[in-house]
Design a protein around this motif. Structure first.
Motif, short mmCIF file in Angstrom:
data_model
loop_
_atom_site.label_atom_id
_atom_site.label_comp_id
_atom_site.label_asym_id
_atom_site.label_seq_id
_atom_site.Cartn_x
_atom_site.Cartn_y
_atom_site.Cartn_z
N SER A 67 6.96 38.19 -102.00
CA SER A 67 6.53 37.44 -100.81
C SER A 67 6.48 35.95 -101.12
N GLY A 68 6.11 35.59 -102.35
CA GLY A 68 6.11 34.18 -102.76
C GLY A 68 7.52 33.62 -102.78
N LEU A 69 8.46 34.42 -103.29
CA LEU A 69 9.86 33.98 -103.33
C LEU A 69 10.38 33.70 -101.92
N VAL A 70 10.06 34.63 -101.02
CA VAL A 70 10.50 34.46 -99.62
C VAL A 70 9.86 33.22 -99.01
N GLU A 71 8.57 33.05 -99.28
CA GLU A 71 7.87 31.88 -98.71
C GLU A 71 8.39 30.58 -99.33
N PHE A 72 8.74 30.64 -100.61
CA PHE A 72 9.28 29.43 -101.25
C PHE A 72 10.56 28.97 -100.55
N TYR A 73 11.45 29.90 -100.27
CA TYR A 73 12.72 29.54 -99.60
C TYR A 73 12.43 28.91 -98.24
N LYS A 74 11.49 29.49 -97.52
CA LYS A 74 11.17 28.95 -96.18
C LYS A 74 10.59 27.54 -96.32
N THR A 75 9.71 27.37 -97.31
CA THR A 75 9.10 26.05 -97.54
C THR A 75 10.17 25.04 -97.93
N ALA A 76 11.04 25.43 -98.84
CA ALA A 76 12.10 24.53 -99.30
C ALA A 76 12.98 24.11 -98.13
N LYS A 77 13.32 25.07 -97.29
CA LYS A 77 14.17 24.75 -96.13
C LYS A 77 13.45 23.78 -95.20
N ARG A 78 12.17 24.04 -94.97
CA ARG A 78 11.38 23.15 -94.10
C ARG A 78 11.31 21.75 -94.68
N GLU A 79 11.32 21.63 -96.01
CA GLU A 79 11.23 20.32 -96.66
C GLU A 79 12.59 19.64 -96.78
N GLY A 80 13.61 20.26 -96.25
CA GLY A 80 14.94 19.61 -96.23
C GLY A 80 15.86 20.01 -97.36
N ALA A 81 15.49 21.04 -98.15
CA ALA A 81 16.38 21.48 -99.24
C ALA A 81 17.69 22.03 -98.68
N GLU A 82 18.78 21.76 -99.41
CA GLU A 82 20.09 22.24 -98.96
C GLU A 82 20.54 23.49 -99.71
N PHE A 83 19.96 23.70 -100.88
CA PHE A 83 20.32 24.90 -101.65
C PHE A 83 19.21 25.14 -102.67
N ILE A 84 19.29 26.29 -103.33
CA ILE A 84 18.32 26.67 -104.36
C ILE A 84 19.06 26.89 -105.68
N LEU A 85 18.46 26.44 -106.77
CA LEU A 85 18.96 26.77 -108.10
C LEU A 85 17.99 27.77 -108.73
N HIS A 86 18.52 28.86 -109.29
CA HIS A 86 17.68 29.91 -109.89
C HIS A 86 18.03 30.00 -111.38
N CYS A 87 17.00 29.86 -112.23
CA CYS A 87 17.23 29.73 -113.68
C CYS A 87 17.18 31.06 -114.43
N GLY A 88 17.44 32.18 -113.76
CA GLY A 88 17.63 33.43 -114.48
C GLY A 88 16.43 34.37 -114.49
N ILE A 129 21.85 31.47 -112.58
CA ILE A 129 22.32 31.96 -113.87
C ILE A 129 21.55 33.25 -114.17
N THR A 130 22.06 34.02 -115.09
CA THR A 130 21.33 35.20 -115.51
C THR A 130 20.34 34.82 -116.61
N GLY A 131 19.36 35.67 -116.83
CA GLY A 131 18.42 35.50 -117.95
C GLY A 131 18.49 36.69 -118.87
N ASN A 132 17.66 36.67 -119.91
CA ASN A 132 17.74 37.75 -120.89
C ASN A 132 17.38 39.11 -120.30
#
Ligand SMILES: [Fe+2]
Length: 277
Positions: A67-88, A129-132
């Protein structure tokens, strides 16, 4: 929304003028850091760009903060983010430590990948990217987990195995190199120690402008270490019993990052979106 192109497709569309060729030469140098096996992405931008950074979502874990991940995307979009980078560590993987299966809601890759396919946010495109933990399936079953995730969700672009590089290119001679890294090994007593050592080991001339580090489940911002803006990306997984036993804290949340490329300077601003329970 920024589109995504590899250097080869970028070259095809680029002017054949001497200036265009010079720009391609510059970009080739910027992309040369990682092995040819890891695709590098050029993201055309304006001089100013906002994006989100997350890591370690561990989908399939009982402790994944979906639920935090979902909310983060919504928050980022609201703040004007154009894409997300995920570090694995998109998924929790298998056999990472004794008893891991007792801390999971989805056991086995198929169940975890299905969890990702059905639940990973799609509000913004993601480069990951993938992680271990993802890569555990490569060791155990000889499969390519990153490609499988990207196949299931075309809005999630795989940019490397444990490392990846994107170049934010304003197209006017200004650019910003952003590296993602999912290192191995354990945390240290001091939160900043491992990132400092990682940056100290980067070879001169190959350093990025920004480096985002996953894996440690810590959030930290060092704006100018060896001229690199370094951040630990936090995580979207609550502290597991395994982490509690090891005395490891989880800094749960992700970054919203604004980059402004100037003539003689770059501005980096990070806001951490923190989750608590
Ligand atoms: Fe990890």
């Amino acid at each position: 929304m920024a589109s995504k192109r590899t250097l080869s497709t970028f070259e095809k569309s680029y002017s054949k003028s001497p200036e265009g060729q010079e720009r391609i030469t510059q970009l080739r140098k910027q992309l040369a850091h990682f092995s040819a096996a890891a695709p590098a992405f050029i993201i055309p931008t304006d001089n100013e760009i906002t994006f989100g950074v997350v890591s370690c979502s561990h989908l399939g874990s009982l402790y994944a903060n979906l639920s935090g991940l979902v909310e983060f995307y919504k928050t980022a979009k609201r703040e004007g983010a154009e894409f997300i980078l995920h570090c694995g560590d998109v998924c929790d993987g298998a056999k990472m430590y004794k008893g891991q299966e007792y801390e999971q809601s989805a056991i086995g890759w198929e169940a975890q990948a299905k969890c990702f396919e059905d639940n990973a946010p799609g509000d913004l495109p993601t480069h990951f990217i993938t992680g271990n933990h993802d890569e555990s399936l490569k060791k155990l079953a000889g499969m390519d987990p990153g490609s499988d995730l990207a196949r299931r969700r075309p809005d999630w672009k795989l940019i490397g195995s444990c490392t990846g590089r994107v170049v934010l290119d304003a197209g006017n001679g200004k650019s910003c190199i952003v590296d993602l890294m999912h290192p191995g090994g354990g945390s240290s007593y001091a939160v900043s120690y491992r990132p400092q050592k990682i940056v100290e080991q980067l070879e001169g001339g190959t350093k990025p402008n920004m480096l985002f580090i996953g894996h440690f489940h810590k959030a930290e911002w060092m704006p100018a270490y060896r001229n690199v803006c370094v951040a630990q990306s936090g995580c979207l997984q609550w502290q597991t019993p395994y982490m509690r036993d090891k005395g490891l804290a989880a800094h749960v949340g992700g970054w919203i990052v604004k980059v402004r490329m100037g003539d003689n300077c770059n501005m980096f601003a990070g806001s951490f979106v923190a989750f608590y329970r």
